[in-house]
Structures are given as C-alpha cells and as structure tokens.
Design a protein around this motif. Structure first.
Motif, PDB file in Angstrom:
ATOM      1  N   ILE A   1      48.048  35.755  43.096  1.00  0.00           N
ATOM      2  CA  ILE A   1      47.596  36.903  43.884  1.00  0.00           C
ATOM      3  C   ILE A   1      48.132  36.826  45.316  1.00  0.00           C
ATOM      4  CG2 ILE A   1      45.560  37.922  44.991  1.00  0.00           C
ATOM      5  CD1 ILE A   1      44.047  37.481  42.416  1.00  0.00           C
ATOM      6  N   ALA A   2      48.238  35.630  45.864  1.00  0.00           N
ATOM      7  CA  ALA A   2      48.630  35.453  47.271  1.00  0.00           C
ATOM      8  C   ALA A   2      49.878  36.251  47.665  1.00  0.00           C
ATOM      9  CB  ALA A   2      48.794  33.969  47.590  1.00  0.00           C
ATOM     10  N   PRO A   3      50.957  36.229  46.875  1.00  0.00           N
ATOM     11  CA  PRO A   3      52.139  37.002  47.280  1.00  0.00           C
ATOM     12  C   PRO A   3      51.881  38.502  47.376  1.00  0.00           C
ATOM     13  CG  PRO A   3      52.739  35.403  45.605  1.00  0.00           C
ATOM     14  CD  PRO A   3      51.234  35.411  45.699  1.00  0.00           C
ATOM     15  N   THR A   4      50.961  39.032  46.569  1.00  0.00           N
ATOM     16  CA  THR A   4      50.689  40.462  46.640  1.00  0.00           C
ATOM     17  C   THR A   4      50.001  40.834  47.943  1.00  0.00           C
ATOM     18  OG1 THR A   4      48.543  40.351  45.526  1.00  0.00           O
ATOM     19  CG2 THR A   4      50.479  40.632  44.119  1.00  0.00           C
ATOM     20  N   LEU A   5      49.388  39.850  48.601  1.00  0.00           N
ATOM     21  CA  LEU A   5      48.716  40.110  49.879  1.00  0.00           C
ATOM     22  C   LEU A   5      49.664  39.990  51.059  1.00  0.00           C
ATOM     23  CD1 LEU A   5      45.432  38.116  49.241  1.00  0.00           C
ATOM     24  CD2 LEU A   5      45.857  40.556  48.883  1.00  0.00           C
ATOM     25  N   GLN A   6      50.831  39.422  50.849  1.00  0.00           N
ATOM     26  CA  GLN A   6      51.752  39.154  51.937  1.00  0.00           C
ATOM     27  C   GLN A   6      52.917  40.121  51.995  1.00  0.00           C
ATOM     28  OE1 GLN A   6      52.827  35.114  51.177  1.00  0.00           O
ATOM     29  NE2 GLN A   6      50.774  34.351  51.549  1.00  0.00           N
ATOM     30  N   ILE A   7      52.925  41.109  51.157  1.00  0.00           N
ATOM     31  CA  ILE A   7      54.056  42.023  51.112  1.00  0.00           C
ATOM     32  C   ILE A   7      53.730  43.298  51.873  1.00  0.00           C
ATOM     33  CG2 ILE A   7      55.040  41.144  48.976  1.00  0.00           C
ATOM     34  CD1 ILE A   7      53.529  43.293  47.470  1.00  0.00           C
TER      35      ILE A   7
ATOM     36  N   MET B   1      53.852  42.371  38.441  1.00  0.00           N
ATOM     37  CA  MET B   1      54.361  41.871  37.168  1.00  0.00           C
ATOM     38  C   MET B   1      54.268  40.346  37.099  1.00  0.00           C
ATOM     39  SD  MET B   1      57.590  44.440  36.511  1.00  0.00           S
ATOM     40  CE  MET B   1      58.453  43.196  35.600  1.00  0.00           C
ATOM     41  N   THR B   2      54.514  39.650  38.206  1.00  0.00           N
ATOM     42  CA  THR B   2      54.369  38.189  38.238  1.00  0.00           C
ATOM     43  C   THR B   2      52.932  37.812  37.937  1.00  0.00           C
ATOM     44  OG1 THR B   2      56.151  37.986  39.850  1.00  0.00           O
ATOM     45  CG2 THR B   2      54.612  36.149  39.708  1.00  0.00           C
ATOM     46  N   PHE B   3      51.998  38.530  38.527  1.00  0.00           N
ATOM     47  CA  PHE B   3      50.573  38.318  38.287  1.00  0.00           C
ATOM     48  C   PHE B   3      50.243  38.563  36.806  1.00  0.00           C
ATOM     49  CE2 PHE B   3      46.234  40.291  38.435  1.00  0.00           C
ATOM     50  CZ  PHE B   3      45.525  39.162  38.817  1.00  0.00           C
ATOM     51  N   LEU B   4      50.744  39.664  36.257  1.00  0.00           N
ATOM     52  CA  LEU B   4      50.482  40.000  34.859  1.00  0.00           C
ATOM     53  C   LEU B   4      51.159  39.011  33.901  1.00  0.00           C
ATOM     54  CD1 LEU B   4      50.784  43.877  35.085  1.00  0.00           C
ATOM     55  CD2 LEU B   4      48.693  42.550  34.694  1.00  0.00           C
ATOM     56  N   ASP B   5      52.323  38.526  34.286  1.00  0.00           N
ATOM     57  CA  ASP B   5      53.012  37.539  33.440  1.00  0.00           C
ATOM     58  C   ASP B   5      52.178  36.270  33.291  1.00  0.00           C
ATOM     59  OD1 ASP B   5      55.144  39.210  32.909  1.00  0.00           O
ATOM     60  OD2 ASP B   5      56.426  38.366  34.479  1.00  0.00           O
ATOM     61  N   PHE B   6      51.420  35.915  34.338  1.00  0.00           N
ATOM     62  CA  PHE B   6      50.501  34.778  34.237  1.00  0.00           C
ATOM     63  C   PHE B   6      49.495  35.036  33.113  1.00  0.00           C
ATOM     64  CE2 PHE B   6      46.411  32.831  35.086  1.00  0.00           C
ATOM     65  CZ  PHE B   6      46.756  31.502  35.275  1.00  0.00           C
ATOM     66  N   PHE B   7      48.962  36.240  33.062  1.00  0.00           N
ATOM     67  CA  PHE B   7      48.009  36.595  32.008  1.00  0.00           C
ATOM     68  C   PHE B   7      48.669  36.536  30.639  1.00  0.00           C
ATOM     69  CE2 PHE B   7      45.681  38.174  35.558  1.00  0.00           C
ATOM     70  CZ  PHE B   7      44.376  37.944  35.199  1.00  0.00           C
ATOM     71  N   TYR B   8      49.881  37.023  30.567  1.00  0.00           N
ATOM     72  CA  TYR B   8      50.573  37.004  29.284  1.00  0.00           C
ATOM     73  C   TYR B   8      50.780  35.566  28.806  1.00  0.00           C
ATOM     74  CZ  TYR B   8      53.847  37.861  25.562  1.00  0.00           C
ATOM     75  OH  TYR B   8      54.442  37.888  24.324  1.00  0.00           O
TER      76      TYR B   8
ATOM     77  N   SER C   1      54.912  45.893  27.800  1.00  0.00           N
ATOM     78  CA  SER C   1      55.473  44.937  28.759  1.00  0.00           C
ATOM     79  C   SER C   1      54.608  44.849  30.004  1.00  0.00           C
ATOM     80  CB  SER C   1      56.886  45.368  29.158  1.00  0.00           C
ATOM     81  OG  SER C   1      56.828  46.558  29.935  1.00  0.00           O
ATOM     82  N   SER C   2      54.789  43.768  30.742  1.00  0.00           N
ATOM     83  CA  SER C   2      54.068  43.636  32.009  1.00  0.00           C
ATOM     84  C   SER C   2      54.520  44.727  32.979  1.00  0.00           C
ATOM     85  CB  SER C   2      54.255  42.240  32.614  1.00  0.00           C
ATOM     86  OG  SER C   2      55.604  41.956  32.822  1.00  0.00           O
ATOM     87  N   GLU C   3      55.753  45.158  32.865  1.00  0.00           N
ATOM     88  CA  GLU C   3      56.265  46.233  33.719  1.00  0.00           C
ATOM     89  C   GLU C   3      55.494  47.532  33.463  1.00  0.00           C
ATOM     90  OE1 GLU C   3      60.485  48.519  34.718  1.00  0.00           O
ATOM     91  OE2 GLU C   3      60.393  47.074  33.072  1.00  0.00           O
ATOM     92  N   TYR C   4      55.269  47.859  32.202  1.00  0.00           N
ATOM     93  CA  TYR C   4      54.523  49.062  31.856  1.00  0.00           C
ATOM     94  C   TYR C   4      53.083  48.980  32.368  1.00  0.00           C
ATOM     95  CZ  TYR C   4      52.101  52.577  29.088  1.00  0.00           C
ATOM     96  OH  TYR C   4      51.313  53.633  28.716  1.00  0.00           O
ATOM     97  N   ILE C   5      52.447  47.833  32.163  1.00  0.00           N
ATOM     98  CA  ILE C   5      51.064  47.656  32.611  1.00  0.00           C
ATOM     99  C   ILE C   5      50.997  47.714  34.143  1.00  0.00           C
ATOM    100  CG2 ILE C   5      49.072  46.087  32.628  1.00  0.00           C
ATOM    101  CD1 ILE C   5      49.662  47.469  29.895  1.00  0.00           C
ATOM    102  N   ALA C   6      51.971  47.116  34.815  1.00  0.00           N
ATOM    103  CA  ALA C   6      52.021  47.182  36.282  1.00  0.00           C
ATOM    104  C   ALA C   6      52.101  48.632  36.739  1.00  0.00           C
ATOM    105  CB  ALA C   6      53.199  46.372  36.812  1.00  0.00           C
TER     106      ALA C   6
END
Length: 177
Positions: free
Chosen positions: A77-83, A93-100, A164-169
């Motif tokens: 989650i941290a990178p999503t707060l720094q952008i 997608m990186t966050f969702l890939d963790f879930f996958y 895909s994680s892209e679609y969910i994102a």
C-alpha cells in the motif's frame, strides 16, 4: 550504543517453516478447529518442542501469520500513498498482484470476521489518506467505498480470478471517479 541481538538463522527458518505449514494445512482444510500442533509440526517436518520454542500455541502462530500478511500488505500500500497520480493503475495492480499470489490463504482468512474487519480498517485508512492528498470533498462514505473495494477483492479471489489485476484495478479506479 545499543546492540541488536541477531536472531539465529535456524530459528528464523523454523518459524518460516511452521508458518508455511499452517498456511498449507489451512488451504487444504480451512477449519481452524481441526488444527493441532502435531499436524503443523508433522507438516513442517519439525518436532512439537521446536514449535513451542517459537510459539505459545496455535493462536500465537496464526496471529503471527496474519501480522506477516498485514505487514506485506502495508508495504504494497505504501507506494500508492507516495505517488502524485492518485488513480495510478500500476501501483494498484502491484497491490492486487499480492492478493493474486496469496489468494488461497487470503480466501481462507477472509472467512474470519476479525481479518475482514482489520482489512476493512486498513482500506478505510488508505482512502482517508488519499482523500486528504486529493484535497477534494467526496460525498461517498469512506466505509462504503472501503466495503466496495473489499467486496471486489473478495469476489475476485473467489469467483472472478479469471479477470486480470489490470481489469480489477480499472474497476476500483472507477469507484474513485
């Protein structure tokens, strides 16, 4: 000057093996009441005495597994707060890939209300921070938005894994618009 005590590599390995063993067992049968130290030790190929060197009981082991998952989630989650771009699809997608990658154990953990509440709280905190950075007033409740994201992720892990994680994102980003 404080000296940090370096942890024994064997202890680190043993803890990791016990955690992996309990995750494997829960993926096969999510009924926590069927867990025993003997089953976990057997799967880990270690003995019960070693288990009790590292954990007080099964609940202690499970708690540490859950803490590890939330620590990993926090790192994702941290990178999503720094952008600057709050709807950055790549970070989501990186966050969702963790879930996958961890979908099997997360599907088991989502069956437990305490895990779901903690994750919901984590999502709510993320939404609050993102809204503060966005400097806009949104009318949609943070709890409703967090519950929606949680619901999307839970559905994706259970029934929609073919997306895909892209679609969910993209779907989650639509909630923010």
């Amino acid at each position: 000057m404080t000296t940090q005590k370096k942890q024994d590599p064997r202890a680190i390995r043993s803890k990791r093996v016990f955690k992996e063993a309990v995750v494997d067992i829960l993926i096969e049968d999510s009924d926590i009441s069927k867990l025993t130290v003997q089953k976990i030790a057997k799967r880990a190929e270690l003995n019960r005495a070693t288990f009790y060197l590292h954990f007080m009981d099964i609940n202690d082991l499970l708690k540490q597994v859950v803490y590890d998952i939330f620590d990993d989630l926090s790192l994702k989650i941290a990178p999503t707060l720094q952008i600057d771009n709050l709807n950055n699809q790549e970070q989501l997608m990186t966050f969702l890939d963790f879930f996958y990658m961890h979908r099997k154990i997360l599907a088991v953990l989502f069956e437990h209300p305490g895990f779901k509440r903690k994750f919901h709280s984590m999502l709510t905190d993320l939404i609050v921070i993102r809204r503060e950075r966005d400097f806009t007033e949104k009318t949609l409740s943070m709890d409703i938005l967090a519950s929606s994201v949680l619901g999307i992720i839970m559905w994706w892990l259970k029934d929609g894994i073919h997306f895909s994680s892209e679609y969910i994102a993209d779907q989650i980003i639509e909630l923010y618009r």
